[in-house]
Design a protein around this motif. Structure first.
Motif, mmCIF file in Angstrom:
data_model
loop_
_atom_site.group_PDB
_atom_site.id
_atom_site.type_symbol
_atom_site.label_atom_id
_atom_site.label_comp_id
_atom_site.label_asym_id
_atom_site.label_seq_id
_atom_site.Cartn_x
_atom_site.Cartn_y
_atom_site.Cartn_z
ATOM 1 N N THR A 33 17.188 -3.284 5.572
ATOM 2 C CA THR A 33 15.840 -3.770 5.862
ATOM 3 C C THR A 33 14.834 -2.822 5.245
ATOM 4 O OG1 THR A 33 16.542 -4.765 7.959
ATOM 5 C CG2 THR A 33 14.183 -4.382 7.650
ATOM 6 N N ASN A 34 13.997 -3.352 4.368
ATOM 7 C CA ASN A 34 12.958 -2.550 3.715
ATOM 8 C C ASN A 34 11.591 -2.934 4.270
ATOM 9 O OD1 ASN A 34 14.792 -3.145 0.700
ATOM 10 N ND2 ASN A 34 14.904 -1.326 1.986
ATOM 11 N N TYR A 35 10.691 -1.964 4.285
ATOM 12 C CA TYR A 35 9.368 -2.226 4.864
ATOM 13 C C TYR A 35 8.267 -1.623 3.997
ATOM 14 C CZ TYR A 35 8.672 2.649 6.234
ATOM 15 O OH TYR A 35 8.477 4.005 6.196
ATOM 16 N N ARG A 36 7.067 -2.099 4.214
ATOM 17 C CA ARG A 36 5.856 -1.505 3.628
ATOM 18 C C ARG A 36 4.720 -1.644 4.634
ATOM 19 N NH1 ARG A 36 3.428 -0.344 -1.216
ATOM 20 N NH2 ARG A 36 5.228 -1.077 -2.384
ATOM 21 N N VAL A 37 4.000 -0.558 4.862
ATOM 22 C CA VAL A 37 2.785 -0.566 5.665
ATOM 23 C C VAL A 37 1.693 0.117 4.844
ATOM 24 C CG1 VAL A 37 1.649 0.148 7.790
ATOM 25 C CG2 VAL A 37 4.092 -0.454 7.822
ATOM 26 N N PHE A 40 -14.391 1.552 0.721
ATOM 27 C CA PHE A 40 -15.535 2.300 1.221
ATOM 28 C C PHE A 40 -16.836 1.927 0.529
ATOM 29 C CE2 PHE A 40 -13.410 4.911 -2.001
ATOM 30 C CZ PHE A 40 -14.449 5.229 -2.868
ATOM 31 N N SER A 41 -16.757 1.219 -0.600
ATOM 32 C CA SER A 41 -17.957 0.687 -1.254
ATOM 33 C C SER A 41 -17.515 -0.412 -2.197
ATOM 34 C CB SER A 41 -18.690 1.797 -2.032
ATOM 35 O OG SER A 41 -17.985 2.139 -3.215
ATOM 36 N N ASP A 42 -18.477 -1.059 -2.843
ATOM 37 C CA ASP A 42 -18.125 -2.078 -3.835
ATOM 38 C C ASP A 42 -17.399 -1.471 -5.021
ATOM 39 O OD1 ASP A 42 -19.306 -4.001 -2.292
ATOM 40 O OD2 ASP A 42 -21.238 -3.926 -3.363
ATOM 41 N N ALA A 43 -17.504 -0.149 -5.172
ATOM 42 C CA ALA A 43 -16.941 0.505 -6.355
ATOM 43 C C ALA A 43 -15.686 1.300 -6.065
ATOM 44 C CB ALA A 43 -17.990 1.443 -6.973
ATOM 45 N N GLY A 44 -15.208 1.329 -4.817
ATOM 46 C CA GLY A 44 -14.082 2.207 -4.561
ATOM 47 C C GLY A 44 -13.209 1.800 -3.399
ATOM 48 N N GLN A 45 -11.961 2.243 -3.469
ATOM 49 C CA GLN A 45 -10.975 1.961 -2.433
ATOM 50 C C GLN A 45 -10.046 3.161 -2.304
ATOM 51 O OE1 GLN A 45 -7.071 -0.321 -3.150
ATOM 52 N NE2 GLN A 45 -8.391 -1.945 -2.336
ATOM 53 N N VAL A 46 -9.686 3.503 -1.078
ATOM 54 C CA VAL A 46 -8.612 4.450 -0.833
ATOM 55 C C VAL A 46 -7.561 3.736 0.011
ATOM 56 C CG1 VAL A 46 -10.019 6.528 -1.014
ATOM 57 C CG2 VAL A 46 -9.739 5.417 1.211
ATOM 58 N N PHE A 47 -6.301 4.131 -0.159
ATOM 59 C CA PHE A 47 -5.245 3.502 0.622
ATOM 60 C C PHE A 47 -4.159 4.518 0.941
ATOM 61 C CE2 PHE A 47 -4.096 2.867 -3.835
ATOM 62 C CZ PHE A 47 -2.756 3.201 -3.872
ATOM 63 N N VAL A 48 -3.483 4.269 2.035
ATOM 64 C CA VAL A 48 -2.335 5.071 2.424
ATOM 65 C C VAL A 48 -1.169 4.125 2.675
ATOM 66 C CG1 VAL A 48 -3.012 5.087 4.858
ATOM 67 C CG2 VAL A 48 -1.447 6.842 3.993
ATOM 68 N N THR A 49 0.008 4.496 2.173
ATOM 69 C CA THR A 49 1.174 3.627 2.241
ATOM 70 C C THR A 49 2.387 4.387 2.754
ATOM 71 O OG1 THR A 49 0.466 2.159 0.444
ATOM 72 C CG2 THR A 49 2.820 2.264 0.879
ATOM 73 N N ASN A 51 8.936 6.706 1.290
ATOM 74 C CA ASN A 51 7.751 7.059 0.525
ATOM 75 C C ASN A 51 6.519 7.162 1.426
ATOM 76 O OD1 ASN A 51 5.895 7.130 -1.852
ATOM 77 N ND2 ASN A 51 5.339 5.088 -1.158
ATOM 78 N N LEU A 52 5.728 8.195 1.173
ATOM 79 C CA LEU A 52 4.400 8.326 1.774
ATOM 80 C C LEU A 52 3.427 8.594 0.649
ATOM 81 C CD1 LEU A 52 2.753 8.371 4.400
ATOM 82 C CD2 LEU A 52 3.104 10.851 4.474
ATOM 83 N N GLU A 53 2.358 7.797 0.583
ATOM 84 C CA GLU A 53 1.489 7.827 -0.596
ATOM 85 C C GLU A 53 0.036 7.671 -0.193
ATOM 86 O OE1 GLU A 53 0.849 5.099 -4.653
ATOM 87 O OE2 GLU A 53 2.627 4.847 -3.372
ATOM 88 N N LEU A 54 -0.835 8.411 -0.865
ATOM 89 C CA LEU A 54 -2.285 8.287 -0.712
ATOM 90 C C LEU A 54 -2.872 7.975 -2.080
ATOM 91 C CD1 LEU A 54 -4.872 8.633 1.030
ATOM 92 C CD2 LEU A 54 -4.866 11.053 0.334
#
Length: 761
Positions: free
Chosen positions: A475-479, A485-494, A545-548
């Motif tokens: 079983t594989n997962y992704r969260v 944070f604005s029209d020009a940018g995104q941050v994500f954590v996985t 995996n842990l990713e920013l």
């Protein structure tokens, strides 16, 4: 780092030339659309680390093969023994063994199984090398992709998206190039595409390619009996490919599309030279050809239908692949034998390998196609694959034994079924939560027949039989949580994971009779490793995996994407070696490793006619526990993983009264890497490698200058590998093992200069 100086000197010159003919328009970067999440979306809206290269960019840069892209994609590296024999690594997850790769590879909707063979060196896990003419784009997804793309996506996924039939108009393109390679000869390529519209509901797109590349490695032979000489440029390559797809628009919302793709590649000799001390030539006792042939045929049927709020896609794909590989192993056998010599025979001793793959996949998925805050995709998947590998050391052994030295017939089947799904929910306007899950189960079965001199001088009818069955459920997962944070940018954590299936080993001869020298030595070695019986199989392994990540568009002309990640690899499929007296190895699940690093890409439209693209990655991949059975210690580095890769390209054009002149310049740097897992001082003489364990860093500079008519034709002069840099891809291009005193070393193509032209109609 000295090798970077050439590129540092070149780039200011190009920038200065660009500045001398500035066009002050309103520069802007084009939006890049991908289907990495099983639906079409802008690459800047997807919280994944993705590199995408358009078909137009591939054509403009003259890129014919995927291997040419590797130095320009952060965190992507490879080990290669030539076309059709390349293993891909992403983010340091590099596999030295196992029948399944660590990077999944797709052409359109079809996952391509890798070849698994009797070879223990660089022929396992290799993928096809399709010609890239008339591609819509290439997508490289970094990090585990276990939920949407399944097993063998531990490091990431590579997707080649082909050009699709166009229902709007007839169109065509012819492109060709002629070039010359240093220390080689003339190269010729001819590509063509034609899209024909039969009705407003039916269109056919046909693509063909013919490539004839000269060799650049010579074979030097001397049998000691007065027969000696040299054959120039033995590693020639001839490739022919044909691709066709037919789209029938059943309704405004539904189409049916069958497709066909065939490619045949032939090489007259090995793409390697023997080093050190060989003067970059192949040293052989006899002038014996070592041909390699690789042919694949893909057929598929895709049905796509859009309903109110839902898209349905059904894909049935089938692939047949066969390669034939022959290797002169005269010197290797003489070194092994101890009891007989090859000074008297008049012909070489060979290992001949024939591998065939049959692969069928079926996928049905439903996905939302609206614009609400809740999006989803769900599907079922099935794969049935069969690999037949014949690994025969028969030719040239007749005077020793009629049964050959060591022969294997390997029949393997792999069946995988899965259900998968992913949901995306946007809340508080700026946050999106992604939850993905894939449940899969697989069955692996293997039947092996081993016979010959090392198996008691047995015949095929007396072969040692080995049957292996291996099955598991995963079983594989992704969260992922993304914040716009604005029209020009995104941050994500996985947080995510992915797995790779297990497989089977070759049988190892065992005997308590000291007169049976090889089997007795193997028995002692396995006893020392604490193994009773035969290590017939191994289980799957796993990456967590842990990713920013960051995606930033501060203006229409600047784009910055970056990620930092930490991967933990457990139950690693590793090769366990026995002593030289035994000579067999096998795969076992031993040890753990961590790969962590950072990668970044920057695209900058400096002016309306000047764009700069850059990428860089840092990867620290090392083992985190002692595994003496595999010769690994805590802190050892993984093989084939450069610590730093970097690339920089400049695209500049100058408008003329009619058309425009353009300059494309690219520089890629790949840090040194290891041939064998360990460190730079690891003793690799047990692998018969004389060059040491370090494949040196290299810098490749490509330059293209041309004219575009602005209407329907283009011509260019190009130099690939401008500084004639040598890039070592492996020291160990051997089916069996390296020859004594020499390394079978594979390098890139030397400096190649030529002209190209294309015509659109």
């Amino acid at each position: 780092m000295h090798k970077l100086n050439v590129s540092k000197a070149l780039l200011p010159t190009l920038i200065a030339a660009a500045a001398s003919s500035v066009s002050y328009g309103a520069p802007a970067l084009e939006e890049v659309m991908v289907t990495a999440t099983k639906r079409s979306a802008s690459i800047q809206d997807i919280p994944l680390s993705i590199s995408a290269v358009s078909g137009e960019s591939l054509a403009a840069a003259g890129i014919q093969d995927f291997d040419d892209l590797i130095g320009s994609v952060p965190s992507l590296s490879m080990k290669s023994s030539g076309p059709g024999r390349t293993k891909l690594n992403i983010r340091g997850i590099s596999a030295a063994t196992g029948f399944a790769p660590t990077v999944s590879y797709y052409i359109d909707e079809m996952p391509i199984s890798s070849i698994s063979s009797g070879s223990s060196t660089s022929f396992a896990q290799t993928v096809i090398s399709p010609k890239l003419f008339d591609l819509d784009r290439v997508e490289v997804l970094r990090g585990p992709q276990g939920t949407l793309f399944g097993s063998s996506s531990m490091g990431g996924t590579v997707r080649l998206i082909t050009g699709q039939p166009n229902l709007a108009e007839n169109e065509g393109k012819i492109a060709g190039e002629v070039s010359s390679t240093k220390d080689g000869g003339l190269n010729q390529t001819l590509n063509g595409m034609y899209n024909h519209v039969f009705t407003d509901k039916l269109a056919l797109r046909v693509v063909g390619s013919i490539t004839d590349n000269s060799g650049y490695i010579d074979r030097v032979y001397d049998d000691g009996a007065g027969n000696s000489g040299k054959v120039d440029d033995v590693n020639t390559e001839e490739t022919e490919s044909l691709r066709a797809s037919l789209r029938y628009q059943l309704t405004d919302d539904t189409y049916i599309q069958p497709a066909y793709f065939n490619q045949t590649m032939e090489m007259d000799g090995k793409p390697n030279y023997d080093g050190p001390g060989s003067d970059d030539s192949q040293i052989r006792p006899f002038n014996a050809a070592e041909p390699f042939e690789d042919e694949f045929t893909m057929t598929s049927l895709t049905i796509n239908s859009d309903f109110d709020g839902v898209n349905l896609l059904i894909n049935l794909s089938k692939m047949d692949r066969e390669f034939i590989n022959s290797e002169d192993m005269t010197d290797a056998v003489e070194a092994l034998s101890g009891g007989f010599s090859y000074s008297s025979p008049t012909a070489a001793a060979f290992v001949d390998e024939t591998v065939s793959l049959k692969d069928e996949t079926f996928e049905v998925r439903l996905s939302s196609n609206g614009d609400s805050n809740f999006q989803w995709v769900a599907g079922i998947y099935n794969k049935d694959a069969e690999v037949n590998s014949d690994y025969v050391m028969q030719r040239g052994f007749e005077y020793v034994t009629n049964n050959g030295l060591a022969n294997t017939n390997d029949r393997s089947t792999y069946d995988e079924s899965a259900i998968f799904g992913e949901i995306n929910y946007t809340f508080a306007e700026q946050f999106t939560l992604t939850l993905g899950l894939r449940s899969l189960d697989y069955d692996f079965a293997q039947h092996k027949e081993d016979w010959g001199l090392v198996y008691g001088d047995t015949t095929l009818s007396e072969a040692n039989l080995l049957d292996v069955n291996n099955s598991d459920e995963e079983t594989n997962y992704r969260v992922t949580l993304a914040w716009d944070f604005s029209d020009a940018g995104q941050v994500f954590v996985t947080s995510s994971d992915a797995t790779r299936p297990g497989g089977g080993n070759r049988s190892i001869p065992r005997s308590t009779d000291s007169a049976d020298v090889l089997a007795f030595a193997c028995n002692n070695d396995l006893n020392d490793l604490g193994i009773s019986g035969n290590p017939t199989s191994y289980a799957g392994d796993k990456v967590e995996n842990l990713e920013l990540g960051l995606k930033l568009d501060p203006s229409d002309r600047l784009r910055v994407n970056a990620s930092v990640y930490h991967l933990k690899w457990t139950d690693i499929q590793q090769r366990v070696n026995t002593s030289g007296a035994c000579g067999f190895n096998f795969t076992a699940n031993v040890g753990e490793a961590v790969s962590q690093g950072i990668e970044a890409e920057v695209n900058f439209a400096v002016l309306d006619n000047l764009t700069i693209n850059a990428g860089i990655s840092y990867t620290d991949a090392e083992f985190t526990e002692d595994t003496p059975a595999a010769g690994i210690m805590d802190g050892d580095q993984l093989a084939d993983v450069p610590e730093i890769t970097a690339n920089l390209s400049i695209d500049w054009s100058m408008p003329l009264e009619q058309g425009e002149m353009f300059v494309l310049a690219g520089v890629s740097y790949v840090d040194d890497s290891l041939e064998i897992a360990g460190d730079k001082n690891t003793d690799v003489t047990a692998f018969t490698i004389e060059s040491g364990n370090v494949k040196p860093s290299y810098t490749i500079v490509d330059l293209r200058v041309g004219y575009n008519s602005g209407k329907n034709w283009e011509a260019a002069f190009f130099v690939d590998n401008l500084t004639d840099e040598e890039a070592i891809f492996t020291y160990n291009d051997a089916i069996v093992f390296n020859l004594p005193n020499y390394d079978r070393t594979v390098r890139n193509r030397p400096r190649t200069m030529g002209v190209s032209a294309s015509y659109n109609f």
